[in-house]
Write a protein that holds these residues in place. Structure first.
Motif, PDB file in Angstrom:
ATOM      1  N   PRO A 128       0.846  -1.300   0.000  1.00 50.11           N
ATOM      2  CA  PRO A 128       0.105   0.083  -0.038  1.00 50.11           C
ATOM      3  C   PRO A 128       0.836   1.281  -0.077  1.00 50.11           C
ATOM      4  O   PRO A 128       1.967   1.257   0.476  1.00 50.11           O
ATOM      5  N   GLU A 130       0.592   4.021   1.492  1.00 46.56           N
ATOM      6  CA  GLU A 130       0.619   4.657   2.761  1.00 46.56           C
ATOM      7  C   GLU A 130       1.920   4.132   3.323  1.00 46.56           C
ATOM      8  O   GLU A 130       2.471   4.489   4.409  1.00 46.56           O
ATOM      9  N   ILE A 133       4.932   5.688   1.840  1.00 48.55           N
ATOM     10  CA  ILE A 133       5.026   7.091   1.496  1.00 48.55           C
ATOM     11  C   ILE A 133       5.903   8.106   2.473  1.00 48.55           C
ATOM     12  O   ILE A 133       6.539   8.972   2.136  1.00 48.55           O
ATOM     13  N   ILE A 134       6.082   7.712   3.612  1.00 43.73           N
ATOM     14  CA  ILE A 134       6.757   8.370   4.555  1.00 43.73           C
ATOM     15  C   ILE A 134       8.136   8.525   4.239  1.00 43.73           C
ATOM     16  O   ILE A 134       8.874   9.641   4.352  1.00 43.73           O
ATOM     17  N   TYR A 137       8.816  10.309   1.284  1.00 43.03           N
ATOM     18  CA  TYR A 137       8.937  11.881   1.379  1.00 43.03           C
ATOM     19  C   TYR A 137      10.274  12.180   1.774  1.00 43.03           C
ATOM     20  O   TYR A 137      10.833  13.201   1.231  1.00 43.03           O
ATOM     21  N   VAL A 155       7.781  10.064  -8.552  1.00 42.71           N
ATOM     22  CA  VAL A 155       7.010   9.247  -7.662  1.00 42.71           C
ATOM     23  C   VAL A 155       5.913   8.366  -8.505  1.00 42.71           C
ATOM     24  O   VAL A 155       5.791   6.950  -8.129  1.00 42.71           O
ATOM     25  N   ASN A 219      -6.612  11.330 -11.118  1.00 47.61           N
ATOM     26  CA  ASN A 219      -7.284  11.088  -9.910  1.00 47.61           C
ATOM     27  C   ASN A 219      -6.789  10.904  -8.644  1.00 47.61           C
ATOM     28  O   ASN A 219      -7.349  10.976  -7.618  1.00 47.61           O
ATOM     29  N   LEU A 221      -4.877  11.965  -5.244  1.00 49.96           N
ATOM     30  CA  LEU A 221      -4.894  13.066  -4.272  1.00 49.96           C
ATOM     31  C   LEU A 221      -3.587  13.028  -3.404  1.00 49.96           C
ATOM     32  O   LEU A 221      -2.932  14.065  -3.546  1.00 49.96           O
ATOM     33  N   LEU A 222      -3.274  11.924  -2.751  1.00 55.57           N
ATOM     34  CA  LEU A 222      -2.212  11.806  -1.779  1.00 55.57           C
ATOM     35  C   LEU A 222      -0.729  12.191  -2.110  1.00 55.57           C
ATOM     36  O   LEU A 222      -0.253  13.237  -1.634  1.00 55.57           O
ATOM     37  N   LEU A 225      -0.838  15.913  -3.550  1.00 55.81           N
ATOM     38  CA  LEU A 225      -0.962  16.880  -2.020  1.00 55.81           C
ATOM     39  C   LEU A 225       0.435  16.823  -1.509  1.00 55.81           C
ATOM     40  O   LEU A 225       1.003  18.170  -1.040  1.00 55.81           O
ATOM     41  N   LEU A 226       1.233  15.798  -1.371  1.00 58.24           N
ATOM     42  CA  LEU A 226       2.549  15.854  -0.706  1.00 58.24           C
ATOM     43  C   LEU A 226       3.832  16.273  -1.423  1.00 58.24           C
ATOM     44  O   LEU A 226       4.690  16.952  -0.982  1.00 58.24           O
ATOM     45  N   ALA A 236      -7.438  18.000  -8.583  1.00 59.90           N
ATOM     46  CA  ALA A 236      -7.724  17.164  -7.757  1.00 59.90           C
ATOM     47  C   ALA A 236      -7.436  17.765  -6.324  1.00 59.90           C
ATOM     48  O   ALA A 236      -8.213  17.985  -5.335  1.00 59.90           O
ATOM     49  N   ALA A 240     -10.135  19.672  -3.326  1.00 57.45           N
ATOM     50  CA  ALA A 240     -10.105  18.802  -2.178  1.00 57.45           C
ATOM     51  C   ALA A 240      -9.829  19.988  -1.125  1.00 57.45           C
ATOM     52  O   ALA A 240     -10.700  20.138  -0.297  1.00 57.45           O
TER      53      ALA A 240
END
Lengths: 285, 282
Positions: A128, A130, A133-134, A137, A155, A219, A221-222, A225-226, A236, A240
Motif C-alpha cells: 500500500p 501509505e 510514503i513516509i 517523502y 514518484v 485522480n 490526491l495523496l 498533495l505531498l 484534484a 479537495a
C-alpha cells in the motif's frame, strides 16, 4: 448462441412449450427488470441530482449559469487542469517507456536473476502506498525533489511500474516464441525484433496500461498533495482544498468537480474495452 | 537484460528501499530528522491500544464487513445483465462510469448529496421518510455508514464488470445439462453459477478490500477528514495524520508496516478459502 446459456425461466418460448403459463413468466421478467432499474437509478441518481443542482440557484431555485460562469472564470481552475495534464501525460509516458521493455525482457529473454527480480517487482504491487510514503517523502526531500514537478512525476512512475510490468509481461508471454525465433533466423537483432515485431503486436496491452496509469494519476490526491509545489497544484488537490475550507459556494465546487471529471470521462469512454481487459487480465490464468 | 534495468532501478529506489526504511523507522521514534531507536514501542502502543487506535481498527473492520453487501448488489446486477433482462444494454453502458471519477469528485458529489436539505432529503421526503433526514456526515453514528455506502457505490461498477466477465466464462453446456436433469432456476444459480464464480468473487473482494484499506484516502479527506472525532478514520488515513499533521513519523511508519501485514494476511486467508472451496468442487 446467447439463448443457449439462459436459464429456462427467461426463455419464454421453451418454458411455455413445457407447460408453464406465460403470465407468471411475464411477471418474473418484470420483477427482474424492475430490480435492475432500481439498482441503475441508485447508481446514477446522486450524479444527476448534484449536476442538476449546479444549474439552479442554491441548488433548488430557478435555473442559473452563475456557478458555472464563476468556475470558468477562475484562473486557478485552468492552471490546475494544465498541471493535471502535464503530470499525467509525463507519468504515463514515463511508465510506458520503462515498463514495456522490461515486460518484454521478463517474458521473452532469459537473463541471470530475471525470475527473482520479476518476483520482487510483482510483489511490490501488494504494497500500500501509505506504507512507503513516509520514507519516500523524506528521501526525496533530502535530494530536493519534494515540492517539484519532476519529483512528483518520478514518484508516480515508480509506483506505477510494478502493475505495468506485470501486465506487460503477461501479455508478451501470450505471444508465441516462434515470432522471436523466426526473427533471429532472418538475421534481425533483438532491438530490431523488439521494435518491428513485438511492439506493434503489443499495442492493445500498451493502451490498457496507459489508460490505467492515466486514471490513477489524474485522480490521485495523496501524492500530488505531498509532492507538488503548493502554488502549482493539480485540479484534484485544488478541489479537495476548497472543499475543506468552505470559502467557496458549494455549487461552484460541484461545477469544478464536473469540469475536472471531463478528461477522464473521455478517456474512459474511448477505452472502456481496454479497461475491462486490464481488470480481468489477472483472472484468466 | 538492459531492457529491465530502468524499471528495476526505479522500483528498487522508490518502492523496495522505502519499505525497508519504513520497517527500520517503525522501531524508532522519528520526527523526520532524528531517529531514536525505541524497539517495539511503536508496535506495543498499537497492541495496548488507546481508544483512538481501537476505533480505527473497528473502522477498518467495518470496511471489510461492508464489502459483501456491496458485492451482493453487484452480483445481482451482473446476473440480471447476463440473462439480458430488458434494459440491460443501457445498464451496462452506465455501470462502469464511476470508475472514471476520482475520490475527490465522488467525495464532493456525495458530500453535497448528503447535506441536510439537499438530494437525499428530497429523495427520502418524496417517499415519506422525512424522519430519516439526518445530518449524515455530521454525526458519529451515521458518518461511517454514509462513507462506506459511498465507497461501495464507487466500487459497484468494477465489481459488476468482474462478475459479468465471470458469468460469461461459464460454459452454457453445463447449465443446459443441469436443466435437462430437471434443475430449476434457483438451483442452477445456487449450485452451478455461484461455485463457478468463486475466483471472480475472490478477485472482486480483494480489489475492493485493497481499495478500501489503501485507496480511500481521497474520499475520507474530502468527505469527513476522518471525523467527527475518529469515527471515520481508517488505518490508512491515520498514517497520513500521524506523519503530516502530528509529525510522528516513527508511529506512522509502524502503522504503515502494520497495514501491509494486515493486507497480506487477509489476502492469504481469502486465497486459502478460495482454494479449499475449489478443491471441494472437483
Amino acid at each position: 448462441m446467447v439463448s443457449a446459456r439462459l436459464p429456462e425461466v427467461l426463455q419464454p418460448e421453451k418454458a411455455a412449450a413445457r407447460g408453464r403459463t406465460r403470465i407468471s413468466l411475464a411477471r418474473r421478467h418484470r420483477v427482474a427488470s424492475m430490480t435492475l432499474l432500481v439498482i441503475g437509478v441508485a447508481l446514477i441518481y446522486p450524479l444527476i441530482d448534484v449536476v442538476v443542482a449546479s444549474f439552479r440557484m442554491q441548488g433548488t431555485g430557478p435555473f442559473t449559469l452563475e456557478y458555472w460562469r464563476a468556475v470558468l472564470q477562475q484562473v486557478p481552475v485552468w492552471r490546475e487542469l494544465g498541471m493535471s495534464a502535464l503530470v499525467t501525460g509525463a507519468s504515463v509516458a514515463g511508465v510506458l517507456l520503462v515498463s514495456v521493455p522490461a515486460g518484454y525482457a521478463y517474458a521473452k529473454l532469459s537473463f541471470r536473476g530475471a525470475n527473482v527480480i520479476f518476483a520482487i517487482t510483482v510483489a511490490c504491487m501488494m504494497i500500500p502506498v501509505e506504507s512507503i510514503i513516509i520514507p519516500e517523502y523524506s528521501n526525496l526531500a533530502k535530494i530536493g525533489l519534494v515540492g517539484s514537478v519532476p519529483g512528483t512525476i518520478l514518484v508516480f512512475v515508480g509506483l506505477g511500474i510494478p502493475l505495468s510490468v506485470f501486465l506487460m509481461a503477461s501479455y508478451f508471454k501470450s505471444l508465441p516464441d516462434s515470432l522471436l525465433e523466426s526473427g533471429l533466423v532472418d538475421g534481425a537483432g533483438h532491438t530490431r525484433i523488439f521494435f518491428s515485431i513485438m511492439l506493434p503486436l503489443a499495442i492493445p496491452a500498451i493502451v490498457t496500461i496507459g489508460v490505467l496509469e492515466f486514471l490513477a494519476v489524474w485522480n490521485d490526491l495523496l501524492i500530488a498533495l505531498l509532492f507538488l509545489p503548493i502554488q502549482s497544484q493539480t485540479i484534484a488537490v485544488g478541489l479537495a482544498a476548497l472543499q475543506g475550507n468552505h470559502v467557496l459556494n458549494t455549487y461552484v465546487l460541484v461545477a469544478g468537480s464536473v469540469l475536472s471529471a471531463i478528461p477522464p470521462m473521455i478517456v474512459y469512454m474511448l477505452f472502456q474495452r481496454h479497461l475491462v481487459a486490464g481488470l480481468t487480465m489477472g483472472v484468466h490464468r | 537484460m538492459m531492457l529491465a534495468v530502468p524499471a528495476t532501478v526505479l522500483v528498487g529506489g522508490l518502492v523496495v528501499f522505502p519499505i525497508a526504511e519504513a520497517t527500520y523507522y517503525s522501531f524508532t521514534s522519528w520526527n523526520g530528522e532524528t531517529a531514536q531507536f525505541v524497539g517495539l514501542s511503536s508496535y506495543s502502543q498499537l497492541l495496548f491500544h488507546t481508544t483512538a487506535i481501537r476505533q480505527i481498527f473497528q473502522n477498518n473492520l467495518a470496511v471489510v464487513l461492508s464489502i459483501p453487501v456491496g458485492l451482493l448488489f453487484a452480483l445481482i446486477a451482473a446476473f440480471l445483465t447476463s440473462i439480458r433482462v430488458p434494459g440491460w444494454r443501457l445498464f451496462r453502458s452506465i455501470v462502469f462510469l464511476p470508475v472514471a471519477l476520482s475520490w475527490v469528485v465522488i467525495g464532493i458529489i456525495f458530500s453535497n448529496f448528503l447535506t441536510p436539505g439537499q438530494g437525499i432529503d428530497s429523495l427520502l421526503g418524496g417517499v415519506g421518510l422525512h424522519s430519516l433526514a439526518l445530518d449524515w456526515l455530521g454525526s458519529t453514528h451515521t458518518a461511517l455508514p454514509a462513507l462506506l455506502a459511498t465507497f461501495n457505490w464507487a466500487l459497484f461498477g468494477i465489481n459488476t464488470v468482474i462478475f459479468m466477465t465471470g458469468l460469461a466464462s461459464i460454459p452454457p453446456e453445463i447449465i443446459e445439462a443441469a436443466r435437462v436433469d430437471g434443475a430449476g432456476f434457483f438451483k442452477i444459480l445456487r449450485h452451478i453459477v455461484l461455485p463457478l464464480l468463486g475466483r471472480f468473487v475472490r478477485l472482486a473482494f480483494l480489489v475492493t478490500m485493497i481499495s478500501g484499506f489503501s485507496g480511500m484516502f481521497g474520499l475520507i479527506y474530502v468527505m469527513t477528514a476522518g471525523g467527527p472525532g475518529f469515527s471515520t478514520t481508517t488505518l490508512e488515513f491515520q498514517i497520513y495524520q500521524s506523519a503530516f499533521t502530528l509529525g510522528n513519523f516513527g508511529q506512522a511508519a509502524a502503522l504503515g508496516i502494520f497495514l501491509l501485514l494486515i493486507m497480506l494476511v487477509v489476502t492469504l486467508i481469502i486465497n486459502m478459502i478460495g482454494r479449499r472451496k475449489a478443491a471441494d468442487l472437483w
